[in-house]
Design a protein around this motif. Sequence first.
Motif, PDB file in Angstrom:
ATOM      1  N   UNK A  17     -14.667  -7.408 -16.269  1.00 31.94           N
ATOM      2  CA  UNK A  17     -13.846  -8.610 -16.137  1.00 31.94           C
ATOM      3  C   UNK A  17     -12.462  -8.260 -15.593  1.00 31.94           C
ATOM      4  N   UNK A  18     -11.862  -7.196 -16.111  1.00 35.44           N
ATOM      5  CA  UNK A  18     -10.547  -6.752 -15.643  1.00 35.44           C
ATOM      6  C   UNK A  18     -10.584  -6.380 -14.164  1.00 35.44           C
ATOM      7  N   UNK A  19     -11.582  -5.589 -13.777  1.00 34.88           N
ATOM      8  CA  UNK A  19     -11.694  -5.162 -12.388  1.00 34.88           C
ATOM      9  C   UNK A  19     -11.973  -6.344 -11.456  1.00 34.88           C
ATOM     10  N   UNK A  20     -12.833  -7.256 -11.882  1.00 38.49           N
ATOM     11  CA  UNK A  20     -13.162  -8.418 -11.059  1.00 38.49           C
ATOM     12  C   UNK A  20     -11.942  -9.300 -10.854  1.00 38.49           C
ATOM     13  N   UNK A  21     -11.194  -9.569 -11.923  1.00 40.40           N
ATOM     14  CA  UNK A  21      -9.982 -10.382 -11.792  1.00 40.40           C
ATOM     15  C   UNK A  21      -8.968  -9.730 -10.860  1.00 40.40           C
ATOM     16  N   UNK A  22      -8.789  -8.420 -11.007  1.00 36.85           N
ATOM     17  CA  UNK A  22      -7.862  -7.689 -10.148  1.00 36.85           C
ATOM     18  C   UNK A  22      -8.309  -7.753  -8.681  1.00 36.85           C
ATOM     19  N   UNK A  23      -9.613  -7.590  -8.450  1.00 35.66           N
ATOM     20  CA  UNK A  23     -10.146  -7.619  -7.082  1.00 35.66           C
ATOM     21  C   UNK A  23      -9.959  -8.986  -6.446  1.00 35.66           C
ATOM     22  N   UNK A  24     -10.246 -10.052  -7.175  1.00 34.01           N
ATOM     23  CA  UNK A  24     -10.088 -11.405  -6.637  1.00 34.01           C
ATOM     24  C   UNK A  24      -8.628 -11.682  -6.321  1.00 34.01           C
TER      25      UNK A  24
END
Length: 162
Positions: A17-24
Amino acid sequence: MVPVAGMKFSNPLELKLCLTNYAVKNGYDLWYEKSDNQRLLEIEGSLKEHYAKTWSYGEEIKRTNPGSTVKMDVDVMPDGTTYFSKFYDCLKGLKDGWIEGCRRVIGLDGCFLKGICRGQLLSVIGRDANNHIYPIAWVVVALESKETWKWFIDLLIDNLRM
């Protein structure tokens, strides 16, 4: 939250979730390969960025291994867009070693690349004086075909002075 190397997460879902939010938020494309409970493979950037680095990679091979042969080919579409097609590499040391000390028998083979950057790896090997496998050259192609095999073998014939 900005992910930083060494951060601790309570579970894999929290990390994802952390990585996905950062990527978006920052415009990155992420690809999650199959992971286990100890690690997660994170690939930064887009395929365009990865394939764009092959030009620099080829130039670095030529700079650090004078006499090596590196060839790259792209397909140009009618709209002017270019797509990666082929990348050939024959290091001078391997080429000279095969010419000077190996049997005049070669083997050709290919395998699929299954990571984020898909394609096929075609390679040619020889046998040295001790009957051990001796790598000679390799090529990465977007698609295996008679045309890509011909391109590979023609370059190989030139390189090995056959």
